[in-house]
Design a protein around this motif. Sequence first.
Motif, mmCIF file in Angstrom:
data_model
loop_
_atom_site.group_PDB
_atom_site.id
_atom_site.type_symbol
_atom_site.label_atom_id
_atom_site.label_comp_id
_atom_site.label_asym_id
_atom_site.label_seq_id
_atom_site.Cartn_x
_atom_site.Cartn_y
_atom_site.Cartn_z
ATOM 1 N N THR A 29 0.830 -1.204 0.000
ATOM 2 C CA THR A 29 0.000 0.000 0.000
ATOM 3 C C THR A 29 0.867 1.258 0.000
ATOM 4 O O THR A 29 0.567 2.246 -0.693
ATOM 5 C CB THR A 29 -0.935 -0.004 1.226
ATOM 6 N N GLN A 32 2.153 1.791 -3.455
ATOM 7 C CA GLN A 32 1.122 2.386 -4.312
ATOM 8 C C GLN A 32 1.032 3.886 -4.069
ATOM 9 O O GLN A 32 0.910 4.679 -5.018
ATOM 10 C CB GLN A 32 -0.227 1.724 -4.030
ATOM 11 N N ASN A 36 1.646 6.560 -7.091
ATOM 12 C CA ASN A 36 0.491 7.297 -7.602
ATOM 13 C C ASN A 36 0.455 8.741 -7.147
ATOM 14 O O ASN A 36 0.093 9.635 -7.920
ATOM 15 C CB ASN A 36 -0.803 6.590 -7.178
ATOM 16 N N THR A 104 -2.443 -1.538 -11.293
ATOM 17 C CA THR A 104 -3.724 -1.958 -10.716
ATOM 18 C C THR A 104 -3.886 -1.289 -9.354
ATOM 19 O O THR A 104 -4.261 -0.133 -9.277
ATOM 20 C CB THR A 104 -3.772 -3.502 -10.587
ATOM 21 N N SER A 105 -3.644 -2.036 -8.298
ATOM 22 C CA SER A 105 -3.672 -1.507 -6.933
ATOM 23 C C SER A 105 -2.912 -2.472 -6.045
ATOM 24 O O SER A 105 -2.572 -3.587 -6.452
ATOM 25 C CB SER A 105 -5.115 -1.362 -6.430
ATOM 26 N N ALA A 270 -5.707 -0.457 1.096
ATOM 27 C CA ALA A 270 -5.883 0.362 -0.105
ATOM 28 C C ALA A 270 -7.274 0.975 -0.149
ATOM 29 O O ALA A 270 -7.453 2.121 -0.597
ATOM 30 C CB ALA A 270 -5.640 -0.483 -1.359
ATOM 31 N N THR A 276 -8.879 3.482 -2.667
ATOM 32 C CA THR A 276 -8.859 2.755 -3.934
ATOM 33 C C THR A 276 -10.144 1.938 -4.044
ATOM 34 O O THR A 276 -10.474 1.166 -3.139
ATOM 35 C CB THR A 276 -7.658 1.798 -3.985
#
Length: 516
Positions: A29, A32, A36, A104-105, A270, A276
Motif C-alpha cells: 500500500t 502504491q 500514484n 492496478t492496486s 488500499a 482505492t
Amino acid sequence: MVESEGSPHVMRGIVCALAGGICWGFSGTCAQLLMNDYGAPAEWITCVRMVIAAVFFLFMTAMRNWRDLVAVFRDRRSLLQIALFALFGVLLTQMSYLNAIKHTSAGVGTTIEQVGLVLIMLYVCLRARRLPRLREALGLAFALGGMVLIATQGEIGRLAIPAEGLSWGLVSAVALAFYTLMPVRVLKKWGAMLVTGLAMLFGGSAASIVVQPWSIPVQLSGGALAALVAIVLVGTLGAYMLYLQGVADAGPVKASLLCCVEPVSAMVLALFWLQTPVSLWDIAGCAMIVVMIFLVSEREPKLAAVLAGEGEMLSAGAAAAAGYDDPPLFAGRASVLGYYTSRPAVREDFGQVEKLLDAGHETFAALGIDEGRKKYPSARRLMHSIKNGTTQVVEDAQGHMIAVFAVSFSPDKNYDSAIDGTWLTDTSAQPQPYAEVHWIAVAYEARRRGVGVFILETADRIASRGGRTSIRADVYPQNVPIQNMLEKHGYTRCGTIVIKDVFGRKKARLAYERML
C-alpha cells in the motif's frame, strides 16, 4: 522447529504472524502511495528499498554472527546460488510486484502474485511425476477462478483491469515461484537473514547500475519520505522480525497459514487509506486466492520449516509449499546444499554409533593402519561421551544416521607432551583456548558426498559457541584422505606428537590446528 501446541507463547506467535502478514500488505500500500501520489517510479523504489534493506539485514547478521558473513564469501557455490536468487528471485519479484501495483492496486497486485503458489505446486507435481492431489487440484481451480473474477469483474470475455497490470501480476507470480524454490539449499546452510541480506545487496546493486536511481528526480517530501521509511522499516524489517517471532512461538505451520492475511490486508488498506475502489468481484477473487493458499500449502511441520521465516515478500504459504523441494544427495556437495543435520547422540544411538565407528576401523585397516587389538574408543568411553554430550551424529534428509564425530572441550593430555613442531595456540594457557575434534567416521554409502566437510564446519561452530578460539585434531600419518580434507578446510599441520595408549604403546600422530 516443530510446532508446539503447548507453548506458553502460542498466542503471542499468532499475533506476531498476523502482524507480519499485515505489514507485508502495508508495504504494498505504501508503494502504491509513492507511485500514484508522489510519482516515484517502481524501478527507483525497487533499487532504494533493496539496498537500504540489505544494509539493515547484513548489519543484523554481523551483530549475531559476523563469522558467517565472512565465511560465505569463501563459498563460491553458495555465492553463485545467492546471486542467481538475487536476480531471478528477489529483483524480479520486487520489480514485477511493484509494476503490478502501479497498473492496478496494492490489493489486486498482491492477490495475483499469490498465484505463484499454484506454479510451485505444479512444479512439485512435475518433479515428483505425479498428478495433483485433490486439494491441490481444488487450489488450482480456486486460483484461476479468483484471478478471472479480479481480471474480468464478472464479465467473462472483457478485461476489466489494465493488460499491463495483469501481465506484471503474472510475472510476479512466476517470480514468486523462483523466489521460493531457488534459495532452499543456501537457506538451510547460511540462514534466512544472511541469504536475504546478500540477495538484496546483489539485486539492488545490479538494478542500481542499470536504473541509476540517483539520476531520477524524485521529490522526497514529508509524506513521500515517510512512505519510503515505512516500506523499509515496517514492510520489510518489521514484517520479517514479526514473522520470525511468530514461527518461534506458534510454529511454522500456524505462522505460514496466518500470513495468508497479506493480500487481504493490502486490499483493505488500499480501500480505507488510499480510497482505492474495491468491488465485490475483487473481494470474491481475493477470498478465492486465500482459500487456494490454504489448499496448496503443505501441512507437515518438517516441510513448512524448510523456508520458515525467509523474509521479504515471501508468503509463508509459499514457504510451506517449497518444503517439497528436497533434491537427492547426488545433486551436489551436500555440505553446500544443506541436506545434513547434526545433533548430540543419545543412549539409544549407541548401537548405530558403534557400527559407524567399526566402519572407520575397517577403513584404517584398508589404509594399512595398525590400531592393535584394542580399538579406540572403547564401549565404556563411548557411552561416557554420549552421556556428557560430546558425541555428535549426522543424519541425512531422510533421518538416516550416516556419520559420527566428537567435539571435546576437556584438555587432551596427549597435547601436553612435546610436539615436533609448534601449536598455533598455547596448550598451557588458561582458560583453554582450543577444542578437539575426534572419532570422525562416515558410513560407506554416504562417502564422497560432502559429509566430511559438513562435519568440520559443524565442529567449528560447536567450538566457537563454546568460546574456543581454535580447534585441534590428530591423525595417523597413513590417513592421507583426512589430512587432505583438514588442510583444504584451513587446518595447519603443526607437527608430530606421540600418543601413548593404556598399555604404554607409543604411536606417532600428525597434529593439526585451525584458528576460528
